[in-house]
Design an enzyme around this catalytic site. Sequence first.
Site, PDB file in Angstrom:
ATOM      1  CB  CYS A   4      71.399  78.640  95.266  1.00 60.57           C
ATOM      2  SG  CYS A   4      72.111  79.709  94.031  1.00 60.57           S
ATOM      3  CG  HIS A  54      71.824  74.641  92.591  1.00 63.24           C
ATOM      4  ND1 HIS A  54      70.489  74.798  92.890  1.00 63.24           N
ATOM      5  CD2 HIS A  54      72.267  75.855  92.207  1.00 63.24           C
ATOM      6  CE1 HIS A  54      70.138  76.059  92.690  1.00 63.24           C
ATOM      7  NE2 HIS A  54      71.199  76.722  92.283  1.00 63.24           N
ATOM      8  CD  GLU A  58      69.525  71.630  94.301  1.00 67.68           C
ATOM      9  OE1 GLU A  58      70.514  71.592  95.053  1.00 67.68           O
ATOM     10  OE2 GLU A  58      69.118  72.678  93.761  1.00 67.68           O
TER      11      GLU A  58
HETATM   12  N1  GLN Z   1      70.579  84.645  91.736  1.00 69.32           N
HETATM   13  C1  GLN Z   1      69.487  84.038  92.428  1.00 69.32           C
HETATM   14  C2  GLN Z   1      68.914  84.976  93.485  1.00 69.32           C
HETATM   15  O1  GLN Z   1      69.437  85.971  93.777  1.00 69.32           O
HETATM   16  C3  GLN Z   1      69.880  82.741  93.083  1.00 69.32           C
HETATM   17  C4  GLN Z   1      70.218  81.727  92.035  1.00 69.32           C
HETATM   18  C5  GLN Z   1      69.980  80.313  92.441  1.00 69.32           C
HETATM   19  O2  GLN Z   1      69.285  80.009  93.410  1.00 69.32           O
HETATM   20  N2  GLN Z   1      70.502  79.422  91.645  1.00 69.32           N
HETATM   21  O3  GLN Z   1      67.918  84.686  94.020  1.00 69.32           O
END
Ligand code: GLN
Length: 258
Positions: free
Chosen positions: A78, A202, A204
Amino acid sequence: MAVGVLALQGSYNEHIAALRRIGVKGVEIKKPEQLRGVDSLIIPGGESTTMAKLAELHNLFPALREFVGSGNPVWGTCAGLIFLANKAVGQKTGGQELVGGLDCTVHRNFFGSQLQSFEIELVVPKLAEKEGGTNTCRGVFIRAPAILEVGPNVEVIADLPVSSDQPKVVLPAIDGQEEREFTDDKVIVAIKQGNLLATAFHPELTSDSRWHRYFMAMVEEAKQEATPSEALVKYDVYANDEDVNAIGKRHLDLPIFE
Ligand code: GLN
């Protein structure tokens, strides 16, 4: 050796717990010098602008770039994916610093705001092929990014159809390309490029350990690849003339089993 988990912000505890479940020790990385004690790294999800500010504050960017550039296995989930991307769009004005290394364009918050977070079954035959289990895995997308473009050396592991109510996405003019609308019917959500792995979701936060196992297999492979040259260096240091003559002109870049 333990796996480093960048522990500035975000879901680093969850990654350390997921590693523990498969018998692997994860260690928190908060300072550049701590990277010297590990040979692989997970960059967790969280908030990439906040994480970037903290990384800058702790002077971590040069060490992270060197770590990635030296071919150590690194997995970004992410916000961690955004950190590893060579190009990011949908950033706050002024952008944010990236570590880079992954030949892809990532769009921050592609699926919308926090309220548009969702869970979905992802089709992942490549994961199942390596780690067994079903052909799907649970994808937890929290204000997630999506990968819009990848370079030729990037392997796509999972993608997702773009929903019909997806707001229009415009790719800004970068690298000599004109500004253009993104019209593909799919976005990419998991990729591998050499020793780099990235997921927009995610793993995890689920009890499915296969992604962590998959990453550990990459770490193991990287270690095995590194062994012959390490052996060569050691041999060069300790060999006496007689040993060198015994080996003759044989190439020493492969392991010798006799
Ligand atoms: N929207 C977040 C960002 O731009 C990322 C979201 C996440 O890691 N769950 O950093």
